[in-house]
Write an enzyme that holds these catalytic residues in place. Structure first.
Site, PDB file in Angstrom:
ATOM      1  N   ASP A 257      22.554 -25.158 -32.550  1.00 19.19           N
ATOM      2  CA  ASP A 257      22.611 -23.764 -32.016  1.00 19.19           C
ATOM      3  C   ASP A 257      21.282 -23.547 -31.408  1.00 19.19           C
ATOM      4  OD1 ASP A 257      23.298 -21.001 -31.594  1.00 19.19           O
ATOM      5  OD2 ASP A 257      24.833 -21.140 -32.684  1.00 19.19           O
ATOM      6  N   HIS A 284      20.805 -24.917 -28.217  1.00 17.32           N
ATOM      7  CA  HIS A 284      21.207 -23.803 -27.061  1.00 17.32           C
ATOM      8  C   HIS A 284      19.868 -23.441 -26.395  1.00 17.32           C
ATOM      9  CE1 HIS A 284      25.051 -22.775 -28.980  1.00 17.32           C
ATOM     10  NE2 HIS A 284      25.104 -24.156 -28.649  1.00 17.32           N
TER      11      HIS A 284
END
Length: 930
Positions: A257, A284
Site C-alpha cells: 500500500d 502506492h
C-alpha cells in the site's frame, strides 16, 4: 582515553552530518543527525530456529527485560549461532528504552489472534467494526524510545493465523470482497510520544500497517528497510498521523500500500515533515492523505526515487475527510514504471459524502522527473477550490495521459489556469540526466554465509606441499619443504629397531624396557651421545609390543628425532593410556605419577616439575602424551586419556582433595573437564601414521612455541574422537585420509577450536577426511559444529555488551577483568583461528547451514563472533572503535592478509551425507581409509 574506551557497549557513533534545509522551507524543525546505538542494559540470546517451527513464546522474558531496562539504554536481541529467532505476542516499549535487534536475529510476531484481542473477541475476525486488535509493538506516552539494529521484525502476515485456514493478508482481501472490516494487528504503533527513533531496523511482512506515528512530536526513521509483498492489502510503510517534526531518511520501502502516507485526521494536523534521501519500490507511492481534515502542511520530500509504485507523488482525499494540504515541496524526485507518476486527486472515493472539501495549495515540484509514461492527475474539487501548483525544471515522459481540473499551474514561470478540464498541457519531456544513477536495488537481507567455499584456485593453496612448505616465524618464514608421505614411516614395510618396550618381558635398561617413558629416556641420552660422536645415525626407533601401557609419555627436545611404533596394524592393540584432567590437583598429580619421573633425565623432570607445584594442573598439564621433540613420529598406536572414558557418570562427585575445588566449597561434580590425550608443543615435523587419539573434551592439543610461529604436524590414516573442542591449538596441522568422530555426550559439540594467529598462513587443514559420529541422540539431532575459534585467554570481550552495569572492555597490554571493567591485549585479539576442510565427507551430526559457531554466546565475557576472513576481523575491530593501523600498529593491512592467511574458515568440495557410525569406534579404522 582511547577510542574504544569512549565507544563501548557496541555504540557506533557514526554521526553522518545534519539534514540542512533553510529554515524558511518546509521541514522537520529539529536538527536531525544520523542516530547512534544506545548502550545495552541486557542481552537476550535466541533459543529457536524458524525452520524448525516457533514452538514457544518469548514475550514474557522480552517484556520483563524492557521493563527493567533503565532509560537511555536498550534490550538487545541476539542470535546464538543458528538459533536466530524470537517469537512473541504484543510488546510495549517503555519511555526512554530501546530495543536492538542484531544483524542475524529476527523477532517474529505471533500469529495467535487471541494475543492481540482488545477484549471484544473479534481480533482475527472480519466484521462490521474494525480496529479491535492491539499492535505487535506499542510505544505510547514515551520519550526517547526507539528500535535499532540491522536485524528483522517480521509480522508473519503471510502465515496462517493460528487455528484458522487463512493468513492475515488473505483475511484482509476477503474483507475487501465482502465489503466489511478486517480485524488485523498493525506491526508498530507510536502514540502521544516524543523523539522516537528507528535506526537501520528491517520491518517485513506486517499483517497491516507497518508503522503509525500518531499525536506525537519528534520521530526519526533512518536507514529503515520495509519489505512486504506488493499484493498484501493495507500494509502501509510509515504513516505519520496528526503529528509533527518527522524525519524519514536514507530508507528503503516496498510494500502493498502507501510507501509513506502522511495523514491529518481527527486528532490534529500533521506538519513539519522531512522525507529525505529515500528509495521506494512497489507500493502506492509517496502519499498525503486520505485523511486531511485537520490539515497537512510544511512537508519536504527531497532526493527520492520511486521505481514501480502504482502512484508516484500522491495527494488523495475526498469530501468525507478533506482539509487543507499546503506548503508541500518535492525536490529532486525521479519516478519510473508508475501508472500515475503524479497523482493529486480530491475525489479519492467517488461515492464519498460530506462537506470536508479538500484544498491543495502552495505545492511545489522542483526537479521532479517522470521517466516513463503514466497518467498525470491534477484534479481539484471545483472551481471554488482550485489547487495551486508550481513546477520548476521538471519533466513528464512523452505520451503520458493527463487529467487536469480546476488548477492554477506555474510551469517554469509560465502560468496556466485550467478552469474546468484539460488533457493537453505541454510539459518538458526531456529525459533528465540527473536521474541516471538514482535508482538502486532494494537492499536484500542476505544472511551471512556461514558455509563459505574456496574457489578451485584458492584450494590449490591447501595442498600438502603448500601447507607444509615453511616453518618458523610468520613474518620471517623459513622455506623447508616437507612431504611426510615420502617418509619411511609411511612407505617402509619394516622399520629399524633400537629399543623394545614390552610390559611382560625382562628389562635390561639399555635396549629393553617395560615402560615407554623409560625407553624415551634412554633414547634421549643415546641421542646426545651419538650426535657428540658425529654418528651417521639420523633417528632412533622404539618398538612397542602390543599391550596397554598405563603411564604418561613426555618427550622433551631431543638431539635425534624419535619414532615410537608398533608392528601391529590394528592400533587398538597398542595403547598408551592414563587419566588426568584440567581440574586435577597438583598434589593428586604427584601422587599418581610422581614415581614415574623419579629417575629420568633432567629435561623430562623439568616438564614434570612445571606441573607438580600447580594448584591444579590445568588443560596443558592433563596431556597423557606430551611431545616437544622435533621430528617425533608415532605409528600404529593409541593415545588415550581414560578420564571418564569407560563410563560417564553424570552424577559422580569427588572430594576437594581429589578434584581440585577450593577448600571449604561443595564437592565438584565430575562430568567433564578438559582432558588431553596428546599434546604437541612447539615441535616441528611431527608425524602420526595410523594412530588413534581418544578423549572427550580437548583430546588433541597442537601448540606453538611462540606467537605466530609455524610448527607442523601431519596425521595420516588416523583417528581422533571427542566431543568439545577436541582438536585445538595454534599450530599448522594437516589431517589426511583420516576419521574425526564426534561423540554425543553433550548436547553441543565442536570438532575444532583453533586459535591460530592472524599472521600465520595455515591452521588446521583436513583433506579427504571422514567426519563421523557415534549415533547418539545428540549427534543425530544434527546440531554439532565443525568448530569455533578459540578466543584465547580472554578476560573480557570488546565485541558485545555484557549484562553488567557500566561494563567496558578496553585495549591494553594485559588481559584482565574486574567488574565492570576489563582489558584485552592485541595478542588475544589476533588469535583468530583457522580451519579449512577439503574433499571430505561430513556426517549428519554437523549442522548443515551453520557448521561454524561463535565462541560462546553474546552477552557473556567469553563471546566472540565467528570470523571467516581477515575482512571480518578488521570489520569487527572497527565496529567497536579499534582502528587496525592506529591502535594495533599494523604497518599495512595488505601485509596482514596474504593469499592464505586472509582465509580463516572455509570448505572445498565436501559432501554432507548421513554417515553411519563405525561398528565399534574403539576397535575399527574408518571405512575407506587408505
Amino acid at each position: 582515553m582511547t577510542r574504544i574506551e569512549k565507544q563501548h557497549h557496541l555504540v557506533l557513533l557514526a554521526l553522518v552530518g545534519t539534514l540542512h534545509v533553510p529554515a524558511a522551507q518546509a521541514q522537520d524543525t529539529r536538527k536531525v543527525s544520523e542516530p547512534s546505538m544506545p548502550a545495552v542494559c541486557t542481552v537476550l540470546t535466541a533459543t529457536q530456529v524458524y525452520a524448525e517451527g516457533l514452538r514457544q513464546l518469548d514475550t514474557t522474558k522480552i517484556q520483563a527485560a524492557l521493563n527493567a531496562c533503565p532509560a537511555g539504554q536498550a534490550v538487545q536481541l541476539a542470535a546464538n549461532n543458528e538459533k536466530d529467532s524470537f517469537h512473541s505476542g504484543p510488546l510495549q516499549i517503555p519511555s526512554g528504552v530501546g530495543l536492538i535487534i542484531d544483524r542475524d536475529a529476527t523477532l517474529y510476531a505471533s500469529t495467535d489472534a487471541n494475543l492481540y484481542d482488545k477484549g471484544e473477541k473479534t481480533c482475527g475476525v472480519n466484521a462490521e467494526k474494525g480496529r479491535t486488535c492491539m499492535p505487535f509493538i506499542t510505544i505510547e506516552k514515551a520519550k526517547g524510545s526507539g528500535i535499532y539494529g540491522d536485524g528483522v521484525i517480521d509480522g508473519q502476515g503471510g502465515q496462517l493465523v493460528q487455528g484458522k485456514t487463512e493468513s492475515w493478508w488473505q483475511m484482509a482481501r476477503r474483507a475487501q470482497r465482502e465489503k466489511n472490516e478486517h480485524n488485523i494487528p498493525r506491526l508498530i504503533e507510536i502514540k502521544k510520544s516524543q523523539d522516537i527513533t528507528f535506526y537501520r531496523i528491517r520491518l517485513r511482512n506486517s499483517p497491516n500497517f507497518h508503522v503509525t506515528v500518531s499525536q506525537s512530536d519528534g520521530f526519526t526513521a533512518w536507514g529503515v528497510k520495509i519489505d512486504t509483498p506488493s499484493d498484501a492489502r493495507n500494509t502501509d510503510g510509515i504513516d505519520p498521523i496528526s503529528s509533527r517534526n518527522i524525519t524519514i531518511a536514507h530508507s528503503y520501502i516496498r510494500t502493498g500500500d502507501d510507501n509513506i502516507a502522511i495523514k491529518g485526521g481527527n486528532s490534529g494536523a500533521t506538519e513539519n515533515v522531512s522525507i529525505i534521501n529515500n528509495h521506494f519500490y512497489s507500493g502506492h507511492g509517496m502519499s498525503i492523505g486520505s485523511e486531511t481534515n485537520s490539515g497537512v502542511r510544511r512537508i519536504l520530500v527531497r532526493n527520492l526515487s520511486l521505481d514501480g509504485t502504482t502512484s508516484g507523488l500522491r495527494i488523495k482525499s475526498d469530501v468525507s475527510r478533506g482539509g487543507v494540504v499546503e506548503q508541500v515541496r518535492y525536490e529532486d524526485v525521479c519516478i519510473r514504471n508508475s501508472k500515475r507518476p503524479i497523482d493529486l486527486d480530491t475525489r479519492y472515493d467517488q461515492k464519498a459524502l460530506g462537506d470536508k472539501i479538500p484544498l491543495y495549495r502552495d505545492i511545489v515540484f522542483d526537479r521532479v522527473h517522470s521517466l516513463s509514461p503514466g497518467r498525470i492527475v491534477l484534479r481539484a474539487y471545483d472551481a471554488a477550490h482550485p489547487m495551486s501548483l508550481e513546477f520548476r525544471q521538471s519533466s513528464i515522459a512523452a505520451n503520458s495521459p493527463q487529467l487536469i481540473q480546476f488548477a492554477n499551474l506555474n510551469i517554469d514561470q509560465k502560468k496556466i489556469t485550467v478552469a474546468d478540464k484539460a488533457d493537453n498541457i505541454v510539459w518538458n519531456t526531456a529525459i533528465a540526466a540527473s536521474c541516471e544513477h538514482r535508482f538502486t536495488e532494494f537492499p536484500a537481507h542476505t544472511p551471512i554465509n556461514f558455509r563459505p567455499q574456496l574457489t578451485s584456485q584458492q584450494a590449490q593453496a591447501y595442498t600438502l606441499e603448500n601447507v607444509l612448505r615453511t616453518t618458523g616465524p610468520a613474518d620471517k618464514p623459513v622455506t623447508d619443504p616437507w612431504n611426510p608421505l615420502e617418509d619411511n614411516l609411511v612407505k617402509a614395510a619394516n622399520l629399524p629397531i633400537d629399543y623394545v618396550v614390552d610390559a611382560n618381558a625382562v628389562a635390561d635398561g639399555k635396549t629393553r624396557f617395560n615402560t615407554v617413558q623409560a625407553a624415551i629416556n634412554q633414547a634421549l641420552l643415546d641421542g646426545r651421545r651419538l650426535v657428540a660422536e658425529q654418528s651417521s645415525k639420523q633417528r632412533l626407533f622404539i618398538l612397542l609390543k602390543p599391550g596397554t601401557y598405563q603411564e604418561l609419555l613426555y618427550v622433551p627436545a631431543t638431539a635425534l628425532p624419535i619414532t615410537v611404533y608398533s608392528n601391529e596394524s590394528d592400533a587398538t592393540k597398542t595403547k598408551i593410556a592414563a587419566s588426568a584432567h584440567a581440574a586435577l590437583l597438583g598434589a593428586a598429580y604427584i601422587h599418581r605419577y610422581g614415581a614415574q619421573f623419579a629417575q629420568v633425565d633432567s629435561s623430562i623432570q623439568e616438564m614434570y616439575a612445571s606441573l607438580k607445584d600447580r594448584p591444579v594442573i590445568g588443560t596443558s598439564g592433563s596431556a597423557i602424551a606430551w611431545i616437544r621433540g622435533h621430528g617425533f613420529q608415532a605409528k600404529n598406536i593409541t593415545f588415550q586419556n581414560t578420564y571418564n572414558k569407560d563410563q560417564v557418570d553424570t552424577k559422580a562427585e569427588c572430594p576437594n582433595t581429589v578434584c581440585g575445588a577450593t577448600a571449604g566449597t561443595a564437592p565438584v561434580v565430575v562430568v567433564q573437564h578438559q582432558a588431553v590425550a596428546l599434546m604437541v608443543e612447539g615441535a616441528d615435523k611431527v608425524q602420526f601414521e595410523n594412530v588413534r587419539v581418544l578423549g572427550f573434551q580437548d583430546t588433541l592439543f597442537l601448540k606453538s612455541s611462540a606467537i605466530a610461529h609455524t610448527a607442523r604436524s601431519f596425521f595420516h590414516r588416523s583417528y581422533v574422537e571427542g566431543n568439545v573442542d577436541f582438536i585445538f591449538g595454534d599450530t599448522t596441522a594437516y589431517f589426511y585420509r583420516s576419521e574425526i568422530k564426534s561423540l554425543g555426550d553433550r548436547s553441543t559439540s565442536y570438532v575444532t577450536a583453533p586459535n591460530t594467529n592472524v599472521r600465520t598462513p595455515y591452521g588446521f587443514v583436513f583433506n579427504e577426511v571422514n567426519f563421523t559420529h557415534d549415533g547418539s541422540a545428540n549427534a543425530l539431532a544434527g546440531k554439532f559444529y565443525l568448530g569455533r575459534q578459540w578466543f584465547h585467554t580472554q578476560k573480557c570481550t570488546p565485541y558485545a555488551t555484557i549484562n553488567v552495569a557500566s561494563y567496558r572492555c578496553t585495549l591494553s597490554d594485559v588481559d584482565g577483568y574486574q567488574a565492570p571493567v576489563g582489558t584485552i591485549s592485541k595478542k588475544v585479539l589476533e588469535t583468530v583461528g583457522k580451519t579449512v576442510i577439503l574433499n571430505s565427507k561430513i556426517g549428519q551430526h554437523i549442522h548443515l547451514q551453520h557448521p561454524w559457531a561463535d565462541w560462546n554466546k553474546k552477552g557473556s565475557l567469553a563471546f566472540r563472533p565467528v570470523q571467516f576472513s581477515v575482512a571480518d576481523y578488521l570489520r569487527n575491530l572497527t565496529q567497536v572503535g579499534l582502528q587496525p593501523i592506529q591502535h594495533l600498529g599494523y604497518d599495512s593491512l595488505d601485509n596482514l592478509a596474504p593469499a592464505t592467511s586472509g582465509i580463516f574458515l572455509s570448505e572445498f568440495n565436501n559432501t554432507h551425507v548421513p554417515l553411519q557410525p563405525s561398528a565399534d569406534s574403539q576397535k575399527t579404522m574408518p571405512t575407506g581409509v587408505k
